[in-house]
Design an enzyme around this catalytic site. Sequence first.
Site, PDB file in Angstrom:
ATOM      1  N   ARG A   1       3.599  -3.335  -3.925  1.00 17.03           N
ATOM      2  CA  ARG A   1       4.138  -4.521  -3.272  1.00 17.03           C
ATOM      3  C   ARG A   1       5.545  -4.222  -2.788  1.00 17.03           C
ATOM      4  O   ARG A   1       6.354  -3.619  -3.499  1.00 17.03           O
ATOM      5  CB  ARG A   1       4.162  -5.716  -4.232  1.00 17.03           C
TER       6      ARG A   1
ATOM      7  N   GLU B   1       7.407  -8.396   5.614  1.00 18.92           N
ATOM      8  CA  GLU B   1       6.332  -7.842   6.433  1.00 18.92           C
ATOM      9  C   GLU B   1       6.029  -8.739   7.624  1.00 18.92           C
ATOM     10  O   GLU B   1       6.225  -9.947   7.569  1.00 18.92           O
ATOM     11  CB  GLU B   1       5.076  -7.644   5.576  1.00 18.92           C
TER      12      GLU B   1
ATOM     13  N   HIS C   1       0.687  -2.281   5.414  1.00 19.20           N
ATOM     14  CA  HIS C   1       0.016  -2.865   4.245  1.00 19.20           C
ATOM     15  C   HIS C   1      -1.508  -2.710   4.353  1.00 19.20           C
ATOM     16  O   HIS C   1      -2.271  -3.672   4.226  1.00 19.20           O
ATOM     17  CB  HIS C   1       0.393  -4.344   4.100  1.00 19.20           C
TER      18      HIS C   1
END
Length: 322
Positions: free
Chosen positions: A236, A265, A290
């Site tokens: 993360r 993000e 991601h």
Amino acid sequence: MNLQENNPPKFLIADDLHPAFKEAVQSFGFDVDDLPLITRQEALENLSAYAGLAIRSKFNIDKEVLDAATNLKFIARAGSGMDNIDEEAARERGIICINAPEGNRDAVGEHAIGMLLSLMNNFRNADIEIRNGIWDRESNRGYELKGKVVGIIGYGNNGRSLAKKLKGFEVRVIAYDKYKTGFSDEYAREVSMEEIVKFSDVLSLHIPLTKETRQLVNDEYLLHFRKPIFFINSARGEIVNTQAVLNAIRSGKILGAGLDVLEVEKFPKLKEQSWFNELAESGKVLLSPHIAGWTFDSYRKISEVLAEKLWQLKSEYKNLEI
């Protein structure tokens, strides 16, 4: 949008899941609404009709959502992390939460190795230079993995998957997990954090985002490493202070960083960060959006794992029988 309660019990798929999950849930006897485009507001207006909810990362399952879901019995998270679900609030309401780290652990392990090999061998820079008419062998000379010490933080599904895949590279894998003991196996040796910072040539994170791990990797944390390291984060983004990583790259403490996740993000917000330009311009940083755990293969496997766990819940808990 108006979804009415009816019998049999209803299940809402509020995100993009492989059709295998819907097919399985229907076979369990649920009436399934597969609505991957549903908005948070639409979900809030209709959640009281559902006994089950499946989601990936579209919106957070917070107190507001749980208060609206008055008949909810379980939440299925199509992924490994649970940081977008208020698990404590769900437990207080008697809602069971399940996830599927087994479904994407191979994807995460392979992605981490791909990033590591690319960084150690300057694949990105070498490719760009050749495309621009530059033939520079010396500046693109790389490092071999063989003989290196790979430190893994967090030895759950993803950490062990990486360790298992590293076995053929003839490296020494050491692992630290604050919440586990006695987990040494043929792929990794359990060690203290002190040993991680003393011996690691490579550091890879595989821990969840919690209050305790948020901003864990900062300037002070990186200062303790004895040797220059290659750094991989496929866990993360909020676990890592990005500016601290860039500082460590400038000082030579980090030789290269592979970041599949970031503190912030998606655009345009990402581009507004004070560290973004330095991150984007660094030739020692490899970025991906991601996607470490999101392959064509894991798309299906995650749904299959969730369906299996849902079936087990139905079988084990009388209050979930339909």
